[in-house]
Structure formats: C-alpha cells, structure tokens
Design a protein around this motif. Structure first.
Motif, PDB file in Angstrom:
ATOM      1  N   PRO A 109      11.398  15.103  -0.534  1.00  0.00           N
ATOM      2  CA  PRO A 109      10.292  14.612   0.305  1.00  0.00           C
ATOM      3  C   PRO A 109       9.035  14.333  -0.521  1.00  0.00           C
ATOM      4  O   PRO A 109       8.297  13.378  -0.240  1.00  0.00           O
ATOM      5  N   THR A 110       8.783  15.157  -1.538  1.00  0.00           N
ATOM      6  CA  THR A 110       7.591  14.954  -2.365  1.00  0.00           C
ATOM      7  C   THR A 110       7.685  13.646  -3.136  1.00  0.00           C
ATOM      8  O   THR A 110       6.717  12.874  -3.196  1.00  0.00           O
ATOM      9  N   LYS A 111       8.860  13.384  -3.734  1.00  0.00           N
ATOM     10  CA  LYS A 111       9.006  12.136  -4.476  1.00  0.00           C
ATOM     11  C   LYS A 111       8.977  10.927  -3.555  1.00  0.00           C
ATOM     12  O   LYS A 111       8.412   9.879  -3.896  1.00  0.00           O
ATOM     13  N   PHE A 112       9.568  11.066  -2.371  1.00  0.00           N
ATOM     14  CA  PHE A 112       9.495   9.972  -1.407  1.00  0.00           C
ATOM     15  C   PHE A 112       8.038   9.709  -1.023  1.00  0.00           C
ATOM     16  O   PHE A 112       7.602   8.563  -0.949  1.00  0.00           O
ATOM     17  N   HIS A 113       7.280  10.762  -0.818  1.00  0.00           N
ATOM     18  CA  HIS A 113       5.859  10.664  -0.489  1.00  0.00           C
ATOM     19  C   HIS A 113       5.087   9.944  -1.590  1.00  0.00           C
ATOM     20  O   HIS A 113       4.166   9.177  -1.326  1.00  0.00           O
ATOM     21  N   ASN A 114       5.474  10.182  -2.857  1.00  0.00           N
ATOM     22  CA  ASN A 114       4.769   9.581  -3.991  1.00  0.00           C
ATOM     23  C   ASN A 114       5.280   8.194  -4.366  1.00  0.00           C
ATOM     24  O   ASN A 114       4.768   7.583  -5.305  1.00  0.00           O
ATOM     25  N   SER A 115       6.277   7.678  -3.649  1.00  0.00           N
ATOM     26  CA  SER A 115       6.876   6.401  -4.025  1.00  0.00           C
ATOM     27  C   SER A 115       6.076   5.197  -3.530  1.00  0.00           C
ATOM     28  O   SER A 115       6.272   4.087  -4.025  1.00  0.00           O
ATOM     29  N   VAL A 116       5.196   5.383  -2.569  1.00  0.00           N
ATOM     30  CA  VAL A 116       4.472   4.248  -2.000  1.00  0.00           C
ATOM     31  C   VAL A 116       3.455   3.714  -3.009  1.00  0.00           C
ATOM     32  O   VAL A 116       2.941   4.445  -3.857  1.00  0.00           O
ATOM     33  N   HIS A 117       3.159   2.411  -2.923  1.00  0.00           N
ATOM     34  CA  HIS A 117       2.306   1.777  -3.925  1.00  0.00           C
ATOM     35  C   HIS A 117       0.859   2.286  -3.873  1.00  0.00           C
ATOM     36  O   HIS A 117       0.156   2.238  -4.869  1.00  0.00           O
ATOM     37  N   ASN A 118       0.439   2.764  -2.721  1.00  0.00           N
ATOM     38  CA  ASN A 118      -0.952   3.232  -2.605  1.00  0.00           C
ATOM     39  C   ASN A 118      -1.078   4.743  -2.803  1.00  0.00           C
ATOM     40  O   ASN A 118      -2.081   5.342  -2.405  1.00  0.00           O
ATOM     41  N   ALA A 119      -0.072   5.379  -3.421  1.00  0.00           N
ATOM     42  CA  ALA A 119      -0.121   6.832  -3.601  1.00  0.00           C
ATOM     43  C   ALA A 119      -1.364   7.256  -4.383  1.00  0.00           C
ATOM     44  O   ALA A 119      -2.066   8.196  -4.003  1.00  0.00           O
ATOM     45  N   THR A 135      -8.370  -0.469  -1.537  1.00  0.00           N
ATOM     46  CA  THR A 135      -7.375  -1.530  -1.559  1.00  0.00           C
ATOM     47  C   THR A 135      -6.380  -1.220  -2.662  1.00  0.00           C
ATOM     48  O   THR A 135      -6.778  -0.823  -3.756  1.00  0.00           O
ATOM     49  N   SER A 136      -5.102  -1.399  -2.388  1.00  0.00           N
ATOM     50  CA  SER A 136      -4.070  -1.191  -3.398  1.00  0.00           C
ATOM     51  C   SER A 136      -3.274  -2.480  -3.530  1.00  0.00           C
ATOM     52  O   SER A 136      -2.703  -2.960  -2.542  1.00  0.00           O
ATOM     53  N   ILE A 137      -3.242  -3.063  -4.734  1.00  0.00           N
ATOM     54  CA  ILE A 137      -2.628  -4.384  -4.883  1.00  0.00           C
ATOM     55  C   ILE A 137      -1.689  -4.438  -6.091  1.00  0.00           C
ATOM     56  O   ILE A 137      -1.751  -3.610  -6.997  1.00  0.00           O
ATOM     57  N   SER A 138      -0.833  -5.440  -6.090  1.00  0.00           N
ATOM     58  CA  SER A 138       0.033  -5.749  -7.226  1.00  0.00           C
ATOM     59  C   SER A 138       0.230  -7.251  -7.277  1.00  0.00           C
ATOM     60  O   SER A 138       0.347  -7.904  -6.240  1.00  0.00           O
ATOM     61  N   ALA A 139       0.253  -7.808  -8.492  1.00  0.00           N
ATOM     62  CA  ALA A 139       0.485  -9.245  -8.659  1.00  0.00           C
ATOM     63  C   ALA A 139       1.350  -9.491  -9.892  1.00  0.00           C
ATOM     64  O   ALA A 139       1.136 -10.421 -10.653  1.00  0.00           O
ATOM     65  N   HIS A 140       2.329  -8.605 -10.108  1.00  0.00           N
ATOM     66  CA  HIS A 140       3.250  -8.696 -11.243  1.00  0.00           C
ATOM     67  C   HIS A 140       2.439  -8.803 -12.544  1.00  0.00           C
ATOM     68  O   HIS A 140       1.515  -8.020 -12.750  1.00  0.00           O
ATOM     69  N   LYS A 141       2.744  -9.762 -13.421  1.00  0.00           N
ATOM     70  CA  LYS A 141       2.065  -9.805 -14.719  1.00  0.00           C
ATOM     71  C   LYS A 141       0.622 -10.305 -14.620  1.00  0.00           C
ATOM     72  O   LYS A 141      -0.109 -10.289 -15.603  1.00  0.00           O
ATOM     73  N   TYR A 142       0.200 -10.714 -13.431  1.00  0.00           N
ATOM     74  CA  TYR A 142      -1.180 -11.159 -13.221  1.00  0.00           C
ATOM     75  C   TYR A 142      -2.022 -10.074 -12.547  1.00  0.00           C
ATOM     76  O   TYR A 142      -3.120 -10.335 -12.074  1.00  0.00           O
TER      77      TYR A 142
END
Length: 264
Positions: A109-119, A135-142
């Motif tokens: 459960p702890t690792k599942f909890h920490n898997s989200v991108h906004n952890a 705000t939590s974002i991702s744009a691959h290599k950009y």
C-alpha cells in the motif's frame, strides 16, 4: 509570448553534485566533483519515519524545494508550487506493474501510495502545512522547459512568487528500457514577478516556433556527471545561472517550439 520574472533562490542536488554551492563551483571550473556519489538527501521537513518510507523522488524534490525557499528567504507554506518530473518514479511504477502481473495481493500500500505523479508535491504540501495550490506536470524530454514556463506564467498572472521544482531519479526494471534515467538529479528556483523580487537574477522568457529546436548544450564539467539522468536538459539553464554575466540560452518545449531564456 514574453514573460519577465526574477529568481530569488536557487537549489541543485545531484548524486555527484550534492548542493548548489558545489555544483556552481564545478560549473565555473573552480572545483572538481567528488569521486563517490552521495547518499540520497534526507530533508528535515519529513519526520524520521516518513523519511525512511519516502522514495528517492520525494526526498530529492523536497530537499531541492526547501533549499530554494531558504535561499530566497521565503516561507515555504506561502508559495504556490510547480513540480515537474520526466518519468515520475519509474522504480515504483515498475514494481507496481510487475507485482500486479504476478502476485497482486502482495502489493505494498505504501508503494502504491507513492506511485502517483504528484506524490512529491503532496508530501511537500503536507510537510510545509501549505494550503497554496500546486501543479504537477510531465512533458517527457521537454519537461524542464515546460515546467519553467508554467511556473513563470503563474508568477506573472498571480503577481506572487512561485516555487518551481524539477527532479528525476534512477529507473529500474523493465520500464527502464523505455524510460531510462541514472542517478538522482533535482533542482529548484523561486520565481517572482519582475519588480517584486527581493534579490538575484532576472529572466526574460520568450517562445518561438522553429523548424527544428536545437537546445543549448551543456558545456561545463558538470555535464558528464548528470548526462544519463532524464532531467539532464535542465543543466544548461543552471550553467548560465552559475555565471555572473548576462547570457541567453534555448530550451525545448517541443520539437518545433523553442523557449528562449535571457538571463540578466
């Protein structure tokens, strides 16, 4: 589009460059990096038990965020924030995928909890007691350029300082073949609207459509130390910040969109 902001505080942490003072000196050619990598950071913001459970991405992001706020002389709980990561925590994502495919009832459960991108952003808001938006974002290599322009736009639109944190950790497992990253790299800046900053450098950010974007390459002795990390595209920006004279560099927002950054 043109955005004008100022930098109030800077932070940088990498496995071979643990701290902005050392990193800046290496970028300037004034020092050499230690031969051995440092252990992951241990941000005082987290209680000891939480610190032990938190993944590398969280400790890295919180260390950079805290040091940037400290350098800016800002109360962390007052600042809206933007957290950016190319892949998030690939090691945990790989664990979750493999465990679900083999022994789903044994998933942590702890690792599942920490898997989200906004952890990391969530840990930061809880640890600082902040009610400011994040705000939590991702744009691959950009990702680094996208996060920088997002934080600058928020600072200008809201006319208040904004914390920008970018980080990536070591990839592991099968997913590492598709989302490679080595070592730890985290960086942060506190951006303020032009004319309201307490200190430090100013930035003018402009976007430009191009046939093919060619970002400014990293040139300092720090480059090979972080080259295999997914966040390595951030290094030219911090190389320019490490120097005292005004300079202009280019970051990529997409294959055909350049982010030109004038640093004064």
């Amino acid at each position: 589009m043109t955005l004008r902001v100022a930098i109030e505080g800077v932070a940088f942490w990498a496995s071979r460059l643990p701290g902005w003072e050392l990193a800046r000196a290496v970028m300037r050619g004034e020092r050499t990096a230690p031969d051995a990598p440092s252990a992951r950071p241990a941000p005082a913001l987290l209680a000891p038990n939480e610190r032990r459970r938190a993944p590398d991405t969280v400790t890295l992001a919180l260390e950079a965020a805290a040091r940037a706020c400290e350098a800016a002389g800002r109360n962390p709980s007052d600042l809206p924030s933007v957290f950016a990561s190319t892949h998030g925590d690939v090691a945990i994502s790989d664990y979750v995928c493999s465990t679900l495919a083999t022994t789903p009832t044994l998933i942590s459960p702890t690792k599942f909890h920490n898997s989200v991108h906004n952890a990391a952003a969530g840990y930061w808001s809880i640890g600082t007691g902040s009610l400011a938006p994040y705000t939590s974002i991702s744009a691959h290599k950009y990702t680094f350029g996208a996060g920088l322009i997002e934080a600058a736009a928020q600072a200008v639109c809201a006319q208040r300082p904004v914390l920008y944190v970018a980080f990536d950790s070591e990839s592991r497992g099968v997913l590492a073949t598709m989302a490679p990253s080595r070592g730890l790299l985290g960086a942060a800046v506190v951006l303020a609207p032009a004319g309201q900053a307490q200190q430090h450098r100013s930035l003018i950010l402009t976007t430009e459509p191009v046939a093919e974007c060619h970002p400014t390459p990293a040139r300092s002795a720090a480059a090979p130390l972080v080259a295999e990390n997914a966040l390595a595209p951030c290094l030219p920006f911090f190389e320019v910040l490490a120097m005292s004279q005004p300079r202009t560099l280019c970051l990529a927002l997409s294959r055909q969109t350049a982010l030109n950054v004038e640093v004064n």
